[in-house]
Each structure stands twice: as structure tokens, then as C-alpha cells.
Design a protein around this motif. Structure first.
Motif, short mmCIF file in Angstrom:
data_model
loop_
_atom_site.label_atom_id
_atom_site.label_comp_id
_atom_site.label_asym_id
_atom_site.label_seq_id
_atom_site.Cartn_x
_atom_site.Cartn_y
_atom_site.Cartn_z
N SER A 1 71.96 -6.34 28.66
CA SER A 1 72.11 -5.83 27.30
C SER A 1 71.24 -6.63 26.34
N ASP A 2 71.08 -6.09 25.13
CA ASP A 2 70.32 -6.81 24.10
C ASP A 2 70.97 -8.16 23.81
N ASP A 3 72.32 -8.20 23.84
CA ASP A 3 73.02 -9.46 23.58
C ASP A 3 72.70 -10.50 24.66
N GLN A 4 72.65 -10.06 25.92
CA GLN A 4 72.30 -10.99 27.00
C GLN A 4 70.89 -11.55 26.80
N ARG A 5 69.96 -10.68 26.49
CA ARG A 5 68.57 -11.10 26.34
C ARG A 5 68.41 -12.06 25.17
N SER A 6 69.12 -11.79 24.09
CA SER A 6 69.04 -12.65 22.91
C SER A 6 69.62 -14.03 23.21
N LEU A 7 70.79 -14.07 23.87
CA LEU A 7 71.42 -15.34 24.18
C LEU A 7 70.59 -16.12 25.19
N ALA A 8 70.02 -15.45 26.18
CA ALA A 8 69.19 -16.14 27.17
C ALA A 8 68.02 -16.85 26.49
N ALA A 9 67.37 -16.17 25.56
CA ALA A 9 66.25 -16.78 24.84
C ALA A 9 66.70 -17.98 24.03
N ALA A 10 67.88 -17.87 23.39
CA ALA A 10 68.39 -18.98 22.58
C ALA A 10 68.73 -20.18 23.46
N LEU A 11 69.28 -19.93 24.65
CA LEU A 11 69.64 -21.02 25.55
C LEU A 11 68.40 -21.74 26.08
N VAL A 12 67.37 -20.96 26.41
CA VAL A 12 66.12 -21.59 26.86
C VAL A 12 65.51 -22.41 25.73
N ASP A 13 65.52 -21.89 24.51
CA ASP A 13 65.02 -22.64 23.36
C ASP A 13 65.82 -23.93 23.14
N ALA A 14 67.13 -23.88 23.46
CA ALA A 14 67.98 -25.06 23.27
C ALA A 14 67.79 -26.10 24.35
N GLY A 15 67.12 -25.73 25.44
CA GLY A 15 66.85 -26.71 26.49
C GLY A 15 67.31 -26.33 27.87
N ALA A 16 67.85 -25.14 28.06
CA ALA A 16 68.27 -24.73 29.40
C ALA A 16 67.05 -24.42 30.26
N ASP A 17 67.04 -24.93 31.48
CA ASP A 17 65.96 -24.66 32.41
C ASP A 17 66.25 -23.41 33.24
N ASP B 1 63.50 -3.05 44.73
CA ASP B 1 64.51 -2.94 43.68
C ASP B 1 64.47 -4.16 42.78
N ARG B 2 64.20 -5.32 43.36
CA ARG B 2 64.14 -6.53 42.56
C ARG B 2 63.01 -6.46 41.52
N GLU B 3 61.89 -5.92 41.90
CA GLU B 3 60.78 -5.76 40.96
C GLU B 3 61.18 -4.82 39.82
N SER B 4 61.89 -3.74 40.15
CA SER B 4 62.34 -2.80 39.13
C SER B 4 63.33 -3.46 38.18
N LEU B 5 64.27 -4.24 38.72
CA LEU B 5 65.24 -4.92 37.90
C LEU B 5 64.58 -5.95 36.98
N ARG B 6 63.58 -6.63 37.50
CA ARG B 6 62.88 -7.63 36.69
C ARG B 6 62.16 -6.95 35.52
N ALA B 7 61.59 -5.78 35.77
CA ALA B 7 60.86 -5.07 34.72
C ALA B 7 61.81 -4.65 33.60
N CYS B 8 62.99 -4.12 33.94
CA CYS B 8 63.91 -3.66 32.89
C CYS B 8 64.58 -4.82 32.18
N ALA B 9 64.49 -6.04 32.78
CA ALA B 9 65.04 -7.22 32.13
C ALA B 9 64.00 -7.90 31.23
N GLY B 10 62.76 -7.45 31.29
CA GLY B 10 61.73 -8.04 30.46
C GLY B 10 61.31 -9.42 30.90
N LEU B 11 61.41 -9.70 32.20
CA LEU B 11 61.07 -11.02 32.73
C LEU B 11 59.78 -10.96 33.52
N THR B 12 59.14 -12.10 33.74
CA THR B 12 57.91 -12.16 34.50
C THR B 12 58.16 -12.80 35.85
#
Length: 385
Positions: free
Chosen positions: A267-283, A373-384
Motif C-alpha cells: 500500500s501507499d502507507d507501506q511504501r511511505s513508512l519504508a522510505a522513512a525507516l530507511v532515511d532514519a537508518g534502517a538497513d 513472479d518475484r520480478e513482477s512483485l518487485r516492479a509493483c513495489a517500486g523496488l530495484t
């Protein structure tokens, strides 16, 4: 502690992590080592002179750390009888779970004795303290209970749960249980694991937004005055905990219970929180709750696995919910500078949940479908990749 045969060193539980977390709030630099006795100004004959300004030798490279992540585990239905022998309860999965330096899963059940099923809750899961023994015996090092089933038998069971948590941390092999506690401070405390000199910290929280009219988990949040789970619907405390932990640990992992059940894409909420956590220092940011796999890949300096799916579950379900596996991440910690750790390798070991509730190796054809399927899931998650 002495190193174990599998390379793990000095594992600490969530209770001990509280002290370590408190120490991280102090920003005073470490005290300089005591000076040795003065040396003669003239070295003995035949020995080269040494300058006081000679650079110190660089510390040895600690090498990569292998972290394994798996999804939801409980001991309901066909899995319940397996706890009669905790040492072998998850034996078919122990090779995959025990092969890493650190293995982390989500334990999706209440644990302990006493209490009553939460009224009005459709699914209530329960297991005895043997669940912790089973996880440790299978090679799991850290289990999160920050989820919407940890208090299925109400707060009356919580003291029993916490006694079992502390006992698990002191057992051999030990298991660190995170994501719940006697207070919010304890619930948000990380577990620390020292792997050959690299300190890895794992934090956990629930961000599963439940309807309070149908599900009472919104009332389970730990506060400063009462025990419960680490609830991060307001992520401020979680983000602050990540920042503090970042100053103490070489690698920071955050395991979340989040997202929308049945959805392939985060969800958009997941993606937003993931970015915030990485910015805060999560590896590494990982999670579960959708009961099926979601995309994994790189996000800035971090690595995100939005949905790890079910792992040991009472019902295989359909083709999507039965697909499972262990995500193996190889992390190169920071070395002699501010460069953050980074994941240099990410491998899924594809499996399927069988009628016995346990993961089993897939066919070659299914493994090929899994990769696609993993490649498809990665694409819809906006990850590289």
C-alpha cells in the motif's frame, strides 16, 4: 560469550537489549585507552625507530553477515500436535532457517497460559511456551510478536507470555522475542546479536490497521503505563527507536506487521513508512500480514521486503498463500567510515506450504514461475534489483 559452531557470537535477548538501548542515548565518545608506560627515546640497537604519529593498523574486515527472514509462523490446526516435541517441531524447515548468522520470523500467536479468547475476534491463536523452544531448536534467533494475534487471549495472559519470553532469552539455544513488553519502552527495544564483531539490531512493530469494532488489536498497544505490543500506527516512536539504535549497531533490521491482507502490492502507507525507516537508518525493512508474498528489492541505501507471506501455517490455502520460502540476505557492514551497510546479495529459497502446514521444496517448474513472479512483485513495489 564463546563463539558457537555456526559462527554466532554473544546473542542477547530483548530484556538485556533494554539496557543496551538505554546506553545508546549517551553520546559521550568511548574513553581513550590508558596510555602505556613511556618507551625509551632511543630504541635498542638494530631495531627501527617508531614514530608516535605512525598510523594505527586498520581493524580486520569482519566479513559479510548472513541474515535469513521468514514470514508468519504459528502452531494451529495440523501444526498443534508438533509442539509435543518442540525439538523436532519444525525439523523439516530447520536447514533453511538455521543456515544463516541470524534468522528472524514473525510468531503469529499468543503464547502462555491463562486468559480467554478475545470476544468478537474471528480467529484466535494460542500456543504454550513450547513454541519458543521449537523456534530456537529450528535455528531461529529473533521472533517478533508485534502483530494482531499476540494478545488473542487478552491482557490477562500477558504476564505468562512475558515470563516465557524471559525464559527463552536465557535458554540454550536462546531466542530473543521482541515487539511486546511490560511498557512501550520494552516493546520497542531491539534485540542485539554480535556476529564476529558486527552488531546487528532488530526492532519490531505492528502497523496493521484493524477495525476496532471487529478486532480489538488497536487496544493492545503498549504505553508508558501498561504492557502490550509495539504499535506504530503513529510511527514517531518507532522512527526515534531506529535513530537511537543506528548509533549503537552496525546493521539495523526492522520487522513490521503491516499492509493489507490478500494484496500482492504494498500500500501507499507501506511504501511511505519504508522510505522513512530507511532515511532514519534502517538497513533492512521486512514484514508480513498480507498472507502472501510482496515485492523485495533495494530502496535507497536500504533493502525492503514488503511481504514474506506465511511460513508455517495451519492451511496451505491457494496458490498465492501457499507460496513461501526464506529470504537470505548477505550484508556487508560499514568499514572504517560513514558508508552505510548494504545488501550485496538477496536470494529466495522458494517453497510451498504443504498439507502438514510446513514449507517444502518446490518443483523446478514452480521455482521458475517463482522467479518470474518475484520480478513482477518487485516492479509493483517500486523496488530495484
Amino acid at each position: 560469550m564463546a563463539a558457537g559452531g555456526d559462527g554466532r557470537v554473544g546473542r542477547t535477548g530483548a530484556a538485556a537489549a533494554l539496557l543496551a538501548l538505554a546506553l545508546t542515548a549517551c553520546t559521550t565518545p568511548a574513553q581513550a585507552p590508558t596510555e602505556a608506560s613511556p618507551t625509551p627515546s632511543t630504541p635498542p640497537s638494530g631495531e627501527p625507530s617508531t614514530s608516535a604519529t605512525s598510523p594505527a593498523p586498520e581493524p580486520p574486515d569482519p566479513g559479510p553477515v548472513r541474515i535469513a527472514l521468514a514470514g508468519d509462523v504459528h502452531f494451529e490446526g495440523v501444526l498443534a500436535s508438533r509442539l509435543r516435541d518442540p525439538a523436532t517441531a519444525l525439523t523439516p524447515a530447520s536447514a533453511a532457517l538455521g543456515s544463516a548468522d541470524i534468522t528472524i520470523v514473525n510468531l503469529e500467536t499468543s503464547v502462555g497460559t491463562g486468559g480467554r479468547p478475545e470476544p468478537g475476534k474471528r480467529f484466535t491463536f494460542s500456543a504454550g511456551p513450547e513454541a519458543f523452544e521449537a523456534l530456537a531448536a529450528a535455528g531461529v534467533d529473533v521472533a517478533t510478536m508485534a502483530n494482531n494475534h499476540a494478545l488473542d487471549f487478552g491482557r490477562a495472559r500477558l504476564p505468562s507470555t512475558l515470563r516465557a519470553v524471559y525464559a527463552a532469552a536465557a535458554a540454550d539455544p536462546p531466542l530473543s522475542v521482541i515487539g511486546l513488553g511490560r511498557s512501550a519502552e520494552e516493546a520497542f527495544a531491539p534485540a542485539f546479536v554480535d556476529v564476529r564483531g558486527t552488531l546487528v539490531a532488530t526492532l519490531a512493530a505492528s502497523v496493521a490497521d484493524q477495525d476496532p469494532t471487529a478486532d480489538p488489536t488497536g487496544r493492545w498497544a503498549a504505553t508508558d503505563e501498561r504492557g502490550g505490543i509495539a504499535d506504530a500506527l503513529d510511527p514517531a516512536r518507532l522512527l526515534a527507536a531506529v535513530r537511537r539504535t543506528r548509533r549503537a549497531a552496525d546493521v539495523v533490521v526492522v520487522y513490521l506487521h503491516w499492509g493489507i491482507q490478500g494484496q500482492r502490492c504494498p500500500s501507499d502507507d507501506q511504501r511511505s513508512l519504508a522510505a522513512a525507516l530507511v532515511d532514519a537508518g534502517a538497513d533492512i525493512v521486512a514484514g508480513s500480514h498480507a498472507h502472501q508474498l510482496q515485492g523485495d528489492g533495494r530502496l535507497g541505501n536500504g533493502y525492503v521486503a514488503y511481504g514474506l507471506g506465511n511460513y508455517a501455517w495451519y492451511s496451505p490455502g491457494d496458490a498465492a498463500t501457499s507460496r513461501t520460502g526464506v529470504l537470505h540476505l548477505t550484508v556487508r557492514p560499514r568499514a572504517n567510515g560513514p558508508r552505510p551497510p548494504y545488501v550485496v546479495r538477496a536470494i529466495w529459497g522458494p517453497e510451498r506450504i504443504g498439507a502438514d502446514g510446513l514449507p517444502a521444496t518446490t518443483t523446478p517448474a514452480d521455482a521458475t514461475d517463482f522467479r518470474s513472479d518475484r520480478e513482477s512483485l518487485r516492479a509493483c513495489a517500486g523496488l530495484t534489483d
